[in-house]
Write a protein that holds these residues in place. Structure first.
Motif, PDB file in Angstrom:
ATOM      1  N   LYS A   1       1.672  -4.510  -4.101  1.00  0.00           N
ATOM      2  CA  LYS A   1       3.024  -4.383  -4.976  1.00  0.00           C
ATOM      3  C   LYS A   1       3.973  -4.770  -4.030  1.00  0.00           C
ATOM      4  CE  LYS A   1       2.190  -1.651  -8.928  1.00  0.00           C
ATOM      5  NZ  LYS A   1       2.453   0.075  -9.235  1.00  0.00           N
ATOM      6  N   ILE A   2       4.823  -5.534  -3.643  1.00  0.00           N
ATOM      7  CA  ILE A   2       6.412  -6.319  -2.865  1.00  0.00           C
ATOM      8  C   ILE A   2       6.488  -4.873  -2.592  1.00  0.00           C
ATOM      9  CG2 ILE A   2       8.240  -7.754  -2.831  1.00  0.00           C
ATOM     10  CD1 ILE A   2       7.265  -9.612  -4.421  1.00  0.00           C
ATOM     11  N   GLU A   3       7.217  -4.121  -3.269  1.00  0.00           N
ATOM     12  CA  GLU A   3       8.129  -2.899  -3.028  1.00  0.00           C
ATOM     13  C   GLU A   3       7.516  -2.293  -2.432  1.00  0.00           C
ATOM     14  OE1 GLU A   3       6.962  -2.330  -7.301  1.00  0.00           O
ATOM     15  OE2 GLU A   3       7.495  -4.062  -5.523  1.00  0.00           O
ATOM     16  N   ALA A   4       5.805  -1.932  -2.516  1.00  0.00           N
ATOM     17  CA  ALA A   4       4.999  -1.407  -1.861  1.00  0.00           C
ATOM     18  C   ALA A   4       4.377  -2.026  -0.274  1.00  0.00           C
ATOM     19  CB  ALA A   4       4.040  -0.909  -2.852  1.00  0.00           C
ATOM     20  N   PHE A   5       3.943  -2.416  -0.550  1.00  0.00           N
ATOM     21  CA  PHE A   5       3.954  -3.531   0.427  1.00  0.00           C
ATOM     22  C   PHE A   5       4.049  -2.858   1.996  1.00  0.00           C
ATOM     23  CE2 PHE A   5       2.774  -6.405   3.736  1.00  0.00           C
ATOM     24  CZ  PHE A   5       1.359  -7.333   3.658  1.00  0.00           C
ATOM     25  N   PRO A   6       5.476  -2.840   2.308  1.00  0.00           N
ATOM     26  CA  PRO A   6       6.233  -1.915   3.971  1.00  0.00           C
ATOM     27  C   PRO A   6       5.634  -1.114   3.906  1.00  0.00           C
ATOM     28  CG  PRO A   6       7.675  -3.201   2.498  1.00  0.00           C
ATOM     29  CD  PRO A   6       6.807  -3.087   1.849  1.00  0.00           C
ATOM     30  N   GLU A   7       5.263   0.050   3.511  1.00  0.00           N
ATOM     31  CA  GLU A   7       4.682   1.273   3.237  1.00  0.00           C
ATOM     32  C   GLU A   7       3.773   1.163   3.494  1.00  0.00           C
ATOM     33  OE1 GLU A   7       4.715   5.200   5.326  1.00  0.00           O
ATOM     34  OE2 GLU A   7       6.130   3.544   4.964  1.00  0.00           O
ATOM     35  N   VAL A   8       2.650   1.175   2.103  1.00  0.00           N
ATOM     36  CA  VAL A   8       1.116   1.208   2.255  1.00  0.00           C
ATOM     37  C   VAL A   8       0.312  -0.023   3.017  1.00  0.00           C
ATOM     38  CG1 VAL A   8      -0.506   1.077   0.840  1.00  0.00           C
ATOM     39  CG2 VAL A   8       1.750   1.809   0.252  1.00  0.00           C
ATOM     40  N   PHE A   9       0.887  -1.215   2.863  1.00  0.00           N
ATOM     41  CA  PHE A   9       0.014  -2.123   4.395  1.00  0.00           C
ATOM     42  C   PHE A   9       0.701  -2.602   5.199  1.00  0.00           C
ATOM     43  CE2 PHE A   9      -1.505  -6.544   4.749  1.00  0.00           C
ATOM     44  CZ  PHE A   9      -3.000  -6.070   4.932  1.00  0.00           C
TER      45      PHE A   9
END
Length: 237
Positions: A134-142
């Motif tokens: 998910k684009i919105e989760a990418f910065p924190e999760v990945f």
């Protein structure tokens, strides 16, 4: 021993640019480096492609795989000119084991709840399924630990992984015959760090270090990653 060419293999949801800081530092030190694009279509297909790239390199090769790239080098590393394997936040599969089977033995990371499944056409066959973050989760999760301005770009430019790659089993485990080294990213939100620890221990890696790092260790700690690779080369020599 002739100094090997260092071949850097990226993982899922990323591309060759994910290694940019490490690539630059290795080139500045005078090493020969190759960073091919992984198709991210299937474990067997991706490994066969990377092996074909490796076998065209003159002289010895040190294969470095990040994340899913670890699974790829586990298979592609059977090439005769590969002298060693370096895993970064990676999957060290056993022969006959799939990504899904290895991950299934451990609690899910935050990634599992933040995946998107999208069908894609395959001419003459049933549609495949692309897996992305998910684009919105990418910065924190990945991409935790990466400059937010950069992680936003990575999020919208991510390279999906076909779902088939999760279920195919490794026909060979190159670490059985090649020296292997590994970095565990202890603050990884993409792969449960215990998956990394287990795989490395089971394979009896020659050397393992843990860094307080998120998943993209080669961006969060490029100097440490470069030194780890250089130390592996010196040890193999």
């Amino acid at each position: 021993m002739t100094t090997p060419t260092i071949v850097l293999i990226h993982g899922a949801f990323a591309d060759a640019a994910s290694f940019e800081p490490v690539t630059r530092k290795l080139l500045d030190r005078g090493y020969k480096v190759l960073v091919p694009a992984v198709p991210n279509r299937s474990l067997l297909g991706d490994s066969a492609y990377i092996r074909s790239v490796v076998e065209k390199v003159e002289g010895p090769v040190l294969l470095v795989g990040h994340s899913y790239g670890g699974a790829v080098i586990t298979v592609a590393g059977a090439a005769d000119n590969v002298i060693g394997l370096v895993y970064l936040s990676g999957y060290a599969l056993e022969e006959g084991e799939s990504l899904g089977q290895l991950q299934g033995g451990f609690p899910d990371s935050e990634l599992a709840a933040n995946l998107v499944y999208t069908p894609f056409p395959i001419p003459g066959a049933e549609d495949g399924t692309d897996v992305s973050v998910k684009i919105e989760a990418f910065p924190e999760v990945f991409a935790a630990g990466v400059d937010p301005a950069v992680s936003e770009v990575l999020a919208v430019a991510q390279r999906p992984l076909a779902a088939l790659a999760f279920s195919e089993t490794a026909p060979v485990a190159a670490w059985k015959t090649k020296p292997a080294f590994g970095i565990v990213s202890a603050a990884d939100h993409t792969i449960n760090p215990d998956v990394e620890r287990f795989g490395y221990k089971r394979a009896n890696f020659r050397r393992v270090v843990e860094l307080d790092s998120p998943h993209l260790v080669m961006r969060a700690h490029p100097e440490e990653v470069v030194q780890f690779i250089v130390d592996a080369i010196e040890e193999l020599a």
